[in-house]
Design an enzyme around this catalytic site. Sequence first.
Site, PDB file in Angstrom:
ATOM      1  N   PRO A  81       0.833  -1.198   0.000  1.00  0.00           N
ATOM      2  CA  PRO A  81       0.000   0.000   0.000  1.00  0.00           C
ATOM      3  C   PRO A  81       0.869   1.250   0.000  1.00  0.00           C
ATOM      4  O   PRO A  81       1.628   1.482   0.940  1.00  0.00           O
ATOM      5  CB  PRO A  81      -0.804  -0.131   1.308  1.00  0.00           C
ATOM      6  CG  PRO A  81       0.062  -0.968   2.201  1.00  0.00           C
ATOM      7  CD  PRO A  81       0.811  -1.901   1.302  1.00  0.00           C
ATOM      8  N   GLN A 131      -5.487  -1.726   3.048  1.00  0.00           N
ATOM      9  CA  GLN A 131      -4.731  -1.266   4.212  1.00  0.00           C
ATOM     10  C   GLN A 131      -5.669  -0.465   5.122  1.00  0.00           C
ATOM     11  O   GLN A 131      -6.481   0.328   4.647  1.00  0.00           O
ATOM     12  CB  GLN A 131      -3.578  -0.368   3.778  1.00  0.00           C
ATOM     13  CG  GLN A 131      -2.795   0.238   4.936  1.00  0.00           C
ATOM     14  CD  GLN A 131      -2.020   1.469   4.514  1.00  0.00           C
ATOM     15  OE1 GLN A 131      -2.501   2.269   3.715  1.00  0.00           O
ATOM     16  NE2 GLN A 131      -0.815   1.618   5.037  1.00  0.00           N
ATOM     17  N   THR A 159      -2.077  -1.636   9.551  1.00  0.00           N
ATOM     18  CA  THR A 159      -0.740  -1.067   9.703  1.00  0.00           C
ATOM     19  C   THR A 159      -0.540  -0.588  11.135  1.00  0.00           C
ATOM     20  O   THR A 159      -1.338   0.201  11.651  1.00  0.00           O
ATOM     21  CB  THR A 159      -0.543   0.098   8.724  1.00  0.00           C
ATOM     22  OG1 THR A 159      -0.614  -0.410   7.388  1.00  0.00           O
ATOM     23  CG2 THR A 159       0.805   0.769   8.931  1.00  0.00           C
ATOM     24  N   ARG A 168      10.800  13.151   7.936  1.00  0.00           N
ATOM     25  CA  ARG A 168      11.541  12.897   6.704  1.00  0.00           C
ATOM     26  C   ARG A 168      12.197  14.198   6.262  1.00  0.00           C
ATOM     27  O   ARG A 168      11.522  15.125   5.801  1.00  0.00           O
ATOM     28  CB  ARG A 168      10.609  12.344   5.631  1.00  0.00           C
ATOM     29  CG  ARG A 168       9.974  11.029   6.069  1.00  0.00           C
ATOM     30  CD  ARG A 168       8.797  10.622   5.214  1.00  0.00           C
ATOM     31  NE  ARG A 168       8.011   9.597   5.914  1.00  0.00           N
ATOM     32  CZ  ARG A 168       6.740   9.341   5.663  1.00  0.00           C
ATOM     33  NH1 ARG A 168       6.096   9.997   4.711  1.00  0.00           N
ATOM     34  NH2 ARG A 168       6.115   8.416   6.359  1.00  0.00           N
ATOM     35  N   LYS A 253       0.517  -5.652   9.776  1.00  0.00           N
ATOM     36  CA  LYS A 253       1.692  -5.136   9.067  1.00  0.00           C
ATOM     37  C   LYS A 253       2.483  -4.213   9.984  1.00  0.00           C
ATOM     38  O   LYS A 253       1.922  -3.293  10.572  1.00  0.00           O
ATOM     39  CB  LYS A 253       1.242  -4.378   7.819  1.00  0.00           C
ATOM     40  CG  LYS A 253       2.361  -3.720   7.019  1.00  0.00           C
ATOM     41  CD  LYS A 253       1.781  -2.974   5.835  1.00  0.00           C
ATOM     42  CE  LYS A 253       2.849  -2.332   4.973  1.00  0.00           C
ATOM     43  NZ  LYS A 253       3.591  -1.256   5.666  1.00  0.00           N
ATOM     44  N   HIS A 277       7.847  -0.005   7.424  1.00  0.00           N
ATOM     45  CA  HIS A 277       7.263   1.076   6.625  1.00  0.00           C
ATOM     46  C   HIS A 277       8.281   1.640   5.632  1.00  0.00           C
ATOM     47  O   HIS A 277       8.306   2.839   5.349  1.00  0.00           O
ATOM     48  CB  HIS A 277       6.746   2.188   7.540  1.00  0.00           C
ATOM     49  CG  HIS A 277       5.462   2.808   7.071  1.00  0.00           C
ATOM     50  ND1 HIS A 277       4.231   2.377   7.494  1.00  0.00           N
ATOM     51  CD2 HIS A 277       5.210   3.824   6.215  1.00  0.00           C
ATOM     52  CE1 HIS A 277       3.276   3.097   6.931  1.00  0.00           C
ATOM     53  NE2 HIS A 277       3.849   3.985   6.136  1.00  0.00           N
ATOM     54  N   ARG A 280      10.545   4.636   6.503  1.00  0.00           N
ATOM     55  CA  ARG A 280       9.998   5.990   6.431  1.00  0.00           C
ATOM     56  C   ARG A 280       9.461   6.495   7.766  1.00  0.00           C
ATOM     57  O   ARG A 280       9.028   7.639   7.864  1.00  0.00           O
ATOM     58  CB  ARG A 280       8.872   6.026   5.389  1.00  0.00           C
ATOM     59  CG  ARG A 280       9.357   5.768   3.978  1.00  0.00           C
ATOM     60  CD  ARG A 280       8.219   5.536   3.011  1.00  0.00           C
ATOM     61  NE  ARG A 280       7.363   6.694   2.829  1.00  0.00           N
ATOM     62  CZ  ARG A 280       7.654   7.752   2.075  1.00  0.00           C
ATOM     63  NH1 ARG A 280       8.820   7.797   1.430  1.00  0.00           N
ATOM     64  NH2 ARG A 280       6.819   8.761   1.943  1.00  0.00           N
ATOM     65  N   GLY A 331       7.159  -1.881  -2.542  1.00  0.00           N
ATOM     66  CA  GLY A 331       6.576  -0.555  -2.586  1.00  0.00           C
ATOM     67  C   GLY A 331       7.286   0.304  -3.600  1.00  0.00           C
ATOM     68  O   GLY A 331       6.801   0.525  -4.708  1.00  0.00           O
TER      69      GLY A 331
END
Length: 385
Positions: A81, A131, A159, A168, A253, A277, A280, A331
């Site tokens: 996702p 998701q 998730t 980030r 997840k 993830h 991230r 991904g």
Amino acid sequence: MAAPKGLINVMDYQAAAKRALPRMLYDFVAGGALDEQTAFRNRSGFGDWWLRGRSFRSSSDVSLRRDLLGGTLSFPLMLAPTGASGLLWPFGEVEAARAAAAKGIVMQVSAGSLQSMEEIAAASDGDKWLQLFLYRDRGLTLEFLERARLAGYRAICVTTDAPVHGRRDRDSRNGFSIDRKLTPGTLVDVAWHYRWWLRMARTPRFAMKNFAGRSTGNMVDMAAYISSVLDPDVTWDDFSWLRDHWSGPVIVKGILDPQDALEAIGRGADAVQVSNHGGRQLDGTLASIDALPAVAEAVGGRVPVLLDGGVSRGTDIVKAVALGADACVIGRAHLWGLAVAGARGVEAVLDILEQEMRNAMTIGGWKSLSELDRASVMRLPPSSL
């Protein structure tokens, strides 16, 4: 299908995507949290594991099929996702869904997609999982479950590792905003990538349609709304509540700890997905491939184990299966294909990974996925490399 000329592996597609996309958008996909150590290790960690092939066991009829949670994968791979992937190519989530169906694999559909879950479900007859997050408003969570059921989603992928958005630095430096409005800081960047701009300008205004009506149509406002409804205070009891409200398969997840895998199984999870993830969220956390062996050992075959994070070669999939994964999930790899050529690019990336995996298994002497086990791989310490 034939790949666009000159693009023969996933890294070629990444380089082509970097040329095609504005810098801020490329960095949004490629970047990780803080120093990006985990994002880097997700990929490099596969290099610590070496395949131990067998002699005189090759076969021209290698089987890559995997039965999983009542469905069948043509080879052990799925699409992860990926939120807002419609920014890379017009109707990007729909394009990815068509490519996944053409290849006979599952698409895990992001709750943060630009197209609605219903539009993505209607795009193909392929197997799709939705998701889901546990939102502060449990009514919103129940609404998503009901919409998923009516749209024909077969499973829910919960998730667990994004109670808040990770920090980030690339996005902060670029002033990244999920909107099409040009600013002085982005004008030159977009001008250098005018083909992307012209392609996207012909599409409807960006909107995260799953949340339509809950905020203004402005993408920035909608992204802020979605951030505000994420619940950082969820517990395993909340997962049990969700499990009680969905009759189909539920996948957890974000598993990195073996004890969490056992808790998930005890609470009724039908599968666990080893994931950070894509690096991230929390930098410095375990890479997925490093966490996999202990999780797979703890699970002991009671439920399927999936892995996402860093997969960019068919040999990566072989190694992950040997270490206990039932399938891998990609991904960024499929997003590079999407950015280059839409559904055609996604399907080409999937073809590459399947062909690399088949080639490796033929040479290594593994006729089926069931023949891959811990004896098929060996970990060498960095000092010996």
